[in-house]
Design a protein around this motif. Sequence first.
Motif, PDB file in Angstrom:
ATOM      1  N   ARG A 355      84.457  43.286 172.595  1.00 19.07           N
ATOM      2  CA  ARG A 355      83.812  42.031 172.988  1.00 19.07           C
ATOM      3  C   ARG A 355      83.571  41.994 174.493  1.00 19.07           C
ATOM      4  O   ARG A 355      82.510  41.576 174.953  1.00 19.07           O
ATOM      5  CB  ARG A 355      84.703  40.853 172.567  1.00 19.07           C
ATOM      6  N   GLN A 356      84.532  42.469 175.283  1.00 15.32           N
ATOM      7  CA  GLN A 356      84.354  42.483 176.732  1.00 15.32           C
ATOM      8  C   GLN A 356      83.243  43.447 177.140  1.00 15.32           C
ATOM      9  O   GLN A 356      82.476  43.166 178.081  1.00 15.32           O
ATOM     10  CB  GLN A 356      85.673  42.869 177.399  1.00 15.32           C
ATOM     11  N   LEU A 357      83.135  44.577 176.442  1.00 18.95           N
ATOM     12  CA  LEU A 357      82.044  45.512 176.742  1.00 18.95           C
ATOM     13  C   LEU A 357      80.683  44.884 176.469  1.00 18.95           C
ATOM     14  O   LEU A 357      79.726  45.097 177.226  1.00 18.95           O
ATOM     15  CB  LEU A 357      82.203  46.784 175.901  1.00 18.95           C
ATOM     16  N   GLN A 358      80.589  44.136 175.388  1.00 18.33           N
ATOM     17  CA  GLN A 358      79.313  43.529 175.027  1.00 18.33           C
ATOM     18  C   GLN A 358      78.954  42.369 175.941  1.00 18.33           C
ATOM     19  O   GLN A 358      77.768  42.093 176.149  1.00 18.33           O
ATOM     20  CB  GLN A 358      79.377  43.062 173.566  1.00 18.33           C
ATOM     21  N   GLU A 359      79.939  41.702 176.504  1.00 19.40           N
ATOM     22  CA  GLU A 359      79.646  40.585 177.405  1.00 19.40           C
ATOM     23  C   GLU A 359      79.226  41.052 178.781  1.00 19.40           C
ATOM     24  O   GLU A 359      78.455  40.372 179.457  1.00 19.40           O
ATOM     25  CB  GLU A 359      80.879  39.682 177.516  1.00 19.40           C
ATOM     26  N   GLU A 360      79.723  42.198 179.232  1.00 27.93           N
ATOM     27  CA  GLU A 360      79.358  42.708 180.553  1.00 27.93           C
ATOM     28  C   GLU A 360      77.961  43.310 180.505  1.00 27.93           C
ATOM     29  O   GLU A 360      77.524  43.844 179.487  1.00 27.93           O
ATOM     30  CB  GLU A 360      80.371  43.755 181.012  1.00 27.93           C
ATOM     31  N   ARG A 361      77.300  43.242 181.644  1.00 27.64           N
ATOM     32  CA  ARG A 361      75.943  43.777 181.744  1.00 27.64           C
ATOM     33  C   ARG A 361      75.944  45.017 182.633  1.00 27.64           C
ATOM     34  O   ARG A 361      76.675  45.105 183.619  1.00 27.64           O
ATOM     35  CB  ARG A 361      75.005  42.717 182.331  1.00 27.64           C
ATOM     36  N   ASN A 362      75.078  45.971 182.258  1.00 24.89           N
ATOM     37  CA  ASN A 362      74.899  47.207 183.036  1.00 24.89           C
ATOM     38  C   ASN A 362      76.234  47.942 183.223  1.00 24.89           C
ATOM     39  O   ASN A 362      76.607  48.328 184.333  1.00 24.89           O
ATOM     40  CB  ASN A 362      74.267  46.904 184.394  1.00 24.89           C
ATOM     41  N   THR A 363      76.953  48.088 182.127  1.00 25.03           N
ATOM     42  CA  THR A 363      78.228  48.802 182.208  1.00 25.03           C
ATOM     43  C   THR A 363      77.991  50.309 182.188  1.00 25.03           C
ATOM     44  O   THR A 363      77.012  50.805 181.638  1.00 25.03           O
ATOM     45  CB  THR A 363      79.129  48.417 181.022  1.00 25.03           C
ATOM     46  N   HIS A 364      78.907  51.041 182.802  1.00 26.76           N
ATOM     47  CA  HIS A 364      78.829  52.495 182.814  1.00 26.76           C
ATOM     48  C   HIS A 364      79.389  53.052 181.509  1.00 26.76           C
ATOM     49  O   HIS A 364      80.094  52.368 180.767  1.00 26.76           O
ATOM     50  CB  HIS A 364      79.601  53.064 184.001  1.00 26.76           C
TER      51      HIS A 364
END
Length: 899
Positions: A355-364
Amino acid sequence: MAFLAQLGALTDELVDAIVGIPESDQETRDIFREAVLRLLRNHTYLRTNQFEVEDRLKGLEERFRVIGRDALADAFHKRLEALEPHHNKFTPDVFHFLLELADQPAQNTQLTALDALIEPEEIPPPNLTWKDIAREDGWVQERDIWLFNRHDPDSSDDEEIADIKTVASVESLTSASSVDDRAQRTALDSAFKPQGGELLRQVKEALSWRHDQTPNGGGQPEKVTITTLQLLREVLFMLSGLATTIFDADYNPKPAYQLQGISLEASNALLNSFAQCGRKLAPLRAFSKRRAQSPLLQVFEGSLQKALSSLDGKLASIQSRYVAIEADVEVSLVGILTEVQPILKPLYALSDIIRQLQEERNTHGFRYLELLYDAAGMAQLQAHSDTYHLLGGIFLDCFQIYLKPIRLWMEEGRLLPGDRTFFVSESSTKLPLPQIWKGQFNLLRSPEGNLHAPRFLKPAIHRIFTAGKSIVVLKHMKRHAATSKYRATDEPKMDFATICPDHLEFAPFSELFSAAFDAWIQSKHHTAAATLQELLYNSYGLLQSLDMLEEVYLMSDGSKSDALASAIFRHLDNFSSSWKDRFTLTEIAQEAFSASIDNYRIFAEIDPRTVVHSAIAGRSSVRVNLPAIRLGCRLNWPVQIVVTEEAIQGYQTVFTFLLQVRRAIHVLKHPVKNFHPRGSLAATGAMGRYYMLRTKLLWFCDAILTYLTTLVLAPNTAKLRVDLGDAGDVDDMIKAHANFVNRIIHEACHGAKLQPIRDCMLDMFDLAIKVADAQKMEMARLEKEEHEIARLSVISSPYTSPVKARAKYAAATPKPKRPDDEDDDSDKENQGLEWNIRQIAKASEGKPHHVLLKGFHGDFERHLRFVAGGLRGVARASKEQAAVKWDLLAEMLEVGIKD
């Protein structure tokens, strides 16, 4: 230089491979190495002439045709054309060797010999047919296997009609005989008696509640009452990610169903509890079904699927207890909820990461590694053992994929093309060999300046980066294979069982991972670092190059430095413009250091920015012309990695300052023609004042030179040797050398804070030149007066005849120079002296000589107080290491200050 470096490296490999002398006997190895190098440099054997070989091959083909062997010529030409795509630099040598071995090829060669090179064709086996199979298995003798049972259409399911036996002829069987057999079958052949009707009825009855929604009197459907076992089956299906009747696609319970025997509120609360579990698992199941392109994300998805598969297995084991029940089993939804909560809790942590990955934008691509690392550490702190083991295992499994580009970089010095997750990038332009270490590869950074790498790797990034660059440099040295003797047989494992054993369960996960990864890095880093350092010291002469730099720039050998400085000062004093010629200056430098340094390694240049066109004006100050002299040393390109261009600029700064100090000492020690007239000079004490001022200036210059040699250069040079010996890799060596250059520059008063003090020191050096020129001017004036008095006394004497008087006058009068002597050195020196006399006389405004000396003495006292006081003040106000040295220099200079 690159050719010599490569030749030296190849020579070392040749000696190691053939002689096999142990490394402990370095002296014997050096003797063999020098002998081999001498033979290779002076050999007179040339390589094979490829054009001559080509002409001989063409001539051989033409000879075949001339004697009528066209078939042999065609075969020879065809094979030469076939060999052309595989041509390399050794092909002419191979052809030359074969031509030398040839014995009358036109007469002795037979074309039939070429047939031996042709591989024989394999004869395919015959096709297998049904006839062959029937013949081998004896189907003719067993004819009963071809009997078919046919049922009459009017017969019942329980009785059989008499068999109509038909026999298929064995001889008619072929590879396609099965087609005829199928053509004889009908739909009756596939008829069977239906079974399981009772079981189907029971299933329909058990699932009837799914469709049992009758409307009540108000038109709304009534609540469907379900049993505990029915809800349990729906809940387990929902947790397994399957479609259910009670829960919709968003894992919300449908209001049409109520659990039997409890209130509506209790039923809804229980359903919502299970629905909450399903909603937490939903992101995890949705993410595991994606198809990522990055290998780093693919292994993460695989780990999620493995975790979900384990969950499904545990849920299936729970279901097995309520299927085909043979004994009394208690069915409790609360008990099932309590049982599955510990199983689902580790997956909740994974779901939060998704869920945290999907909420963040432009993740590496490596962002989930950071989240797994943090979550594993937090789970360990909270004593959630199952969550800790699951997250830690998934993290290390995914980290194995991230280790692949790191391993490739540290072992081979290569980068994966198109890899956007690694933190090293390569420059698109090809740089010179000495700049490979600094500019060919760079660390990727974000626009905010952060490293493009996981946070937990930042302490080790420098060593990873250095190890890869070391491998790249070793490849350019042609010595990459030399790392094998330092390479560990097996690298440390990076799995969860090895890093986090049971007996270290209370140790922090971050510490365990850091220790294991440091050991893994050290196994790679030490290999490249040790190999490159050994080559720099033994094969490329790093210490010898540093000795050369110290001798040339830091003037460690006083006699050779005096020879160089004296030759330069001689040209300046003679007002010769030849010192500005870089060829002449190079010859002077090579001659001065010829006893210890090869001539080709030293050269000199002139910086036109600090050169004045007037040689006379350039002589009167140490600020001009001397800073324009720039010496250079030719170093091997691997040594230039450690000794950078910025370091050479620092060496040049110290060299210029030492040359300026020696210039002032040279002018003061230059012999002045002592002339003691009968006039009033001795009475006024001007000569004594001059010698006192000269002694003080010499003391000041000697104090500066002593400070530089004994307190700055000597201890820092010794410390540099120790720091280089303690360096772990090339970056540490570069840092140690850069710190050495920075220390000697600051301690030599060339920092930004000491700019006024350094300018005052240069004023003192210029004052020494002024004092020497003023004394020469006074001596010339007195000598001229003495000659004039002698001339007048001779002429006015009554006892001298006119003839003798003219002879004595001619002897007492200096002879004028001839026109062809205008370029003589002494004439130029006299012209320069006269120019300086005019400048000093103009500046003194007609003041007597003793007044000038008194003014010079006042300038000396003022400059000395300023230098000593300034150094003392800066040393007390500064926190730099050089402040101690500045305080010592101030204490040395305060000795000469009068109260």
